[in-house]
Design an enzyme around this catalytic site. Structure first.
Site, short mmCIF file in Angstrom:
data_model
loop_
_atom_site.label_atom_id
_atom_site.label_comp_id
_atom_site.label_asym_id
_atom_site.label_seq_id
_atom_site.Cartn_x
_atom_site.Cartn_y
_atom_site.Cartn_z
CD1 TRP A 228 37.18 26.24 51.15
CD2 TRP A 228 39.21 27.16 51.01
NE1 TRP A 228 37.37 26.62 49.85
CE2 TRP A 228 38.60 27.19 49.73
CE3 TRP A 228 40.49 27.70 51.17
CZ2 TRP A 228 39.24 27.73 48.61
CZ3 TRP A 228 41.12 28.24 50.06
CH2 TRP A 228 40.51 28.26 48.79
CG HIS B 260 43.92 21.12 64.79
ND1 HIS B 260 44.09 21.65 63.53
CD2 HIS B 260 42.75 21.65 65.27
CE1 HIS B 260 43.06 22.45 63.25
NE2 HIS B 260 42.25 22.46 64.27
NE ARG C 228 45.12 32.12 56.97
CZ ARG C 228 43.95 32.49 57.50
NH1 ARG C 228 43.46 31.85 58.55
NH2 ARG C 228 43.27 33.51 56.98
CB SER D 256 42.68 33.37 61.77
OG SER D 256 41.47 32.68 61.60
CE1 TYR E 272 42.26 29.45 53.80
CE2 TYR E 272 43.30 31.61 53.89
CZ TYR E 272 42.17 30.83 53.93
OH TYR E 272 40.94 31.41 54.10
CE LYS F 58 37.62 41.44 57.59
NZ LYS F 58 38.52 42.62 57.53
#
Length: 368
Positions: A85, A153, A175, A183, A250, A318
């Protein structure tokens, strides 16, 4: 699933060697090994568990050949913390003049966000074991037009010194550890299958134990987050001696996507004009980058693969906060929270500062 064997190897200070091709080739085989996090074996280097290929080729290539530019924007994240995102939003912000979000031919309608915003360490890691392959990967980054939006990362402490010295803008997204764990576990199972690796026997309980120990991709998460949070605080107080870090969560992005989009744009040096706001450009970008829009793009549907060989639909789930409770018991959630609290005690950082893990689920269109 990969073998459950592990090797603790020599003391961690062995990882202090310079990240050169030759130096890492000699060092990596002696580093502590973790094989339970399919599909890639991990080695512990400088306090973090990283894929072997990143250590052998990605990091040396970056330190040897990557040249930052003053207008670069680097998106940083621990895996499965909203990276997809964030990439879509940042790309749409940076390139909105050439590619209006309302355009039917927008690149995000044709390409996976990971193909539009490259991981700086992954190209070299996947390029093979030859110098030519590694040089070509860095050359691809050099060929990108300015302003470049790139991603990583890598922990803050493993970024090339040139990036930090250049005072480049870094946008970091954090997050809830429980959601990041779930996830990551689901992604690992899906991505491994697309690479021909069987992980059906890799249970969430096993993933939780590894996560608590920090034995996961680019883990431990708490240290990854803490380094960027500390850098963001240094940047706020001493901008001349620290990289410019915008620390986002997030969950807050889900709560207020338009507000955080404007915040990102201002930080990136391309704030939205009053005319753009009035013309709903901000809202159009939020809509373009929503989970439902992205996951239904042809480039992101089942069967399509991105440049790393992973099925593009594996990057979209999701896009909500609090979904960990659909997979973990409250007791398991408390185990994660306690591990984070113990690891961060005395650091000045707490996930509770930014994330209320007990609030109702948030779902406003984000992707994992």
């Amino acid at each position: 699933m990969a073998s459950s064997s592990r090797e603790d190897g020599p003391p961690e200070d062995a990882s202090a060697a310079a990240p050169t091709y030759a130096g890492m080739a000699d060092l990596v085989p002696a580093l502590p090994l973790e094989t339970r996090c399919s599909p890639f074996a991990l080695r512990q280097y400088s306090g973090f568990w990283l894929p072997e290929a990143v250590l052998l080729r990605g990091i040396p290539a970056l330190h040897a050949g990557f040249v930052p530019r003053p207008d670069d924007v680097l998106l940083a994240s621990f895996p499965k913390s909203g990276t997809t995102w964030l990439k879509a939003l940042a790309f749409a912000i940076a390139h909105r003049a050439a590619h209006p979000p309302s355009s039917g031919d927008h690149p995000l309608r044709r390409s996976n966000p990971h193909d539009l915003v490259r991981f700086v360490e992954v190209g070299a890691a996947l390029a093979g074991r030859t110098d030519d392959g590694m040089d070509a990967a860095v050359a691809e980054l050099e060929a990108l037009p300015s302003p470049r939006v790139l991603a990583t990362h890598l922990p803050y402490s493993l970024l090339p010194p040139r990036v930090l010295a250049a005072n480049n803008r870094i946008v970091y997204v954090c997050r809830d550890p429980k959601d990041a764990l779930v996830s990551s576990w689901l992604f690992t199972r899906g991505a491994s299958a697309s690479l021909g690796v069987d992980t059906e026997s890799f249970t969430l309980s096993e993933a939780l134990e590894l996560f608590r120990e920090g034995r996961c991709f680019y883990g431990p998460q708490w240290r990854h987050v803490l380094e960027y949070w500390e850098a963001s605080r240094r940047a706020a107080t001493s901008p001349a001696v620290a990289a410019n870090v915008l620390f986002l969560t997030y969950e807050e992005m889900l709560r207020d996507p338009a507000g955080n989009l404007r915040r990102m744009a201002e930080f990136m040096g391309c704030a939205f004009s009053e005319e753009e706001v009035a013309g709903r450009v901000v809202d159009q970008i939020v809509e373009l980058c929503s989970l439902e829009k992205l996951k239904n793009m042809e480039a992101n549907r089942s069967g399509r693969r991105n440049t790393s060989g992973i099925r593009s639909d594996a990057f979209f789930r999701k896009g909500v906060a609090g979904d960990w409770s659909s997979h973990m018991s409250p007791e398991m959630g408390k185990m994660v929270d306690q591990a984070m609290e113990d690891a961060l005690r005395g650091s000045g950082f707490s996930f509770c500062q930014f994330i209320n893990s007990d609030e109702r689920r948030l779902t406003t269109g984000g992707s994992d």
